[in-house]
Design an enzyme around this catalytic site. Sequence first.
Site, short mmCIF file in Angstrom:
data_model
loop_
_atom_site.label_atom_id
_atom_site.label_comp_id
_atom_site.label_asym_id
_atom_site.label_seq_id
_atom_site.Cartn_x
_atom_site.Cartn_y
_atom_site.Cartn_z
N GLY A 1 -5.17 -5.39 7.14
CA GLY A 1 -6.28 -4.45 7.26
C GLY A 1 -7.36 -4.80 8.27
O GLY A 1 -7.89 -3.93 8.95
N THR B 1 0.83 -1.21 0.00
CA THR B 1 0.00 0.00 0.00
C THR B 1 0.86 1.26 0.00
O THR B 1 1.99 1.24 0.48
CB THR B 1 -0.84 -0.06 1.29
OG1 THR B 1 -1.70 -1.17 1.17
CG2 THR B 1 -1.63 1.19 1.56
N GLY C 1 -10.68 -3.36 2.78
CA GLY C 1 -9.67 -3.31 3.85
C GLY C 1 -9.79 -2.04 4.67
O GLY C 1 -10.81 -1.34 4.64
N ASP C 2 -8.72 -1.74 5.37
CA ASP C 2 -8.72 -0.56 6.24
C ASP C 2 -8.43 0.73 5.49
O ASP C 2 -8.78 1.82 5.95
CB ASP C 2 -7.66 -0.72 7.34
CG ASP C 2 -6.25 -0.87 6.73
OD1 ASP C 2 -6.10 -1.70 5.82
OD2 ASP C 2 -5.33 -0.14 7.16
N GLY D 1 -0.79 -2.52 6.38
CA GLY D 1 -0.65 -3.77 7.12
C GLY D 1 -1.89 -4.62 6.97
O GLY D 1 -2.68 -4.44 6.03
N1 ASP Z 1 -3.89 -2.47 4.66
C1 ASP Z 1 -4.11 -2.98 3.33
C2 ASP Z 1 -5.35 -3.84 3.34
O1 ASP Z 1 -5.55 -4.58 4.26
C3 ASP Z 1 -2.97 -3.76 2.80
C4 ASP Z 1 -1.64 -3.11 2.94
O2 ASP Z 1 -1.45 -2.17 3.69
O3 ASP Z 1 -0.71 -3.54 2.28
O4 ASP Z 1 -6.10 -3.79 2.39
#
Ligand code: ASP
Length: 341
Positions: free
Chosen positions: A258, A204, A234-235, A256
């Site tokens: 999510g 991300t 996701g988050d 991270g």
């Molecule tokens: N946080 C993101 C998600 O869970 C993934 C990432 O940060 O790489 O969609």
Amino acid sequence: MRLFTGFLAALFLTGSAFAADEHASAPVTIVIHGGAGALAPGRYTPAEEDAYEAKLNEALDAGYAVLESGGTALDAIEAAIVLMEDSPLFNAGKGAVFTREGKNELDVSIMDGATLNAGAAAGVTNVKNPIRLARAVMENSEHVMFARDGAEKFAKEQGIETVKPKYFRTERRWKAYKEALKAEKEAAKQDKDAALPHDFKYGTVGAVALDANGNLAAGTSTGGMMMKRYGRVGDSPIIGAGTFADNKSCAVSSTGWGEFFIRLTIARDICAQVEYAGKTVEEAADDVIHHRLPDAGGDGGVIVLGPDGSYAMTFNTKGMFRGVKNADMQSVSIYGEAAAE
Ligand code: ASP
């Protein structure tokens, strides 16, 4: 006359001191990340490391140029994120990871720390630069988040550049997806838990900035987690989890696993600790990333920036693509502290 001159001089001095204070500019700063994960030394060749570092520096330069010329924190983070979305190196825009069904579905959000206004979109498949869509949602709609075809309809109405879904595809991500499918099948055959090691799904991008007027902004853009199921959000587009900004406390962009970032409202928690518990941005980030997040079973990292220019780039994974630029310094890193020594 003397007295009068003295009086005028005093008036002038006080006036200018006041004016200087009122217009004293904040220590303009931009902090970016390009995802956290199993980034141990040796994972990339020196040429690949150079390519990542060059792109991180380019994004920092683009964002900082906006701030330096008196532009807004929102414009700065948008400039930095667009560059990373356009780069196939990161899991955002071009180069996004694939869903279980072999598609690229993008999540994004942005927040203005001055007004607490925010915009987000989830599961979009044809918007070249999702961060521009999030900004349009924030500025030109009465809503905070649009999803899937609704988000795409809004993008079209707003005249935001769209592309064919195949624009996002890169061979590297397609190969990783095929390997993940194969691994899943193998695991199923052996009746094993098919859960993937989640650490190779990250990448991300995000940015937080402080402009000369003392305003903070934060933004996050992603393809989400590889092999995510249909409609998974996701988050990254969730305000308070993946993104948060408030001039009273701090600006945060997360990366991270999510699901944990959503449950723990990671971004908001960090700013709440700064606002209500009087912690520094570093202390708040440490508590959340090194205690609350791993205690719950999650991993990842955050970039955090305070209204005084103090910042943190904190992660509990092996590494996190990251960088910071202010008037005194510019630095980019990939691996953890120990590895850098
Ligand atoms: N946080 C993101 C998600 O869970 C993934 C990432 O940060 O790489 O969609």
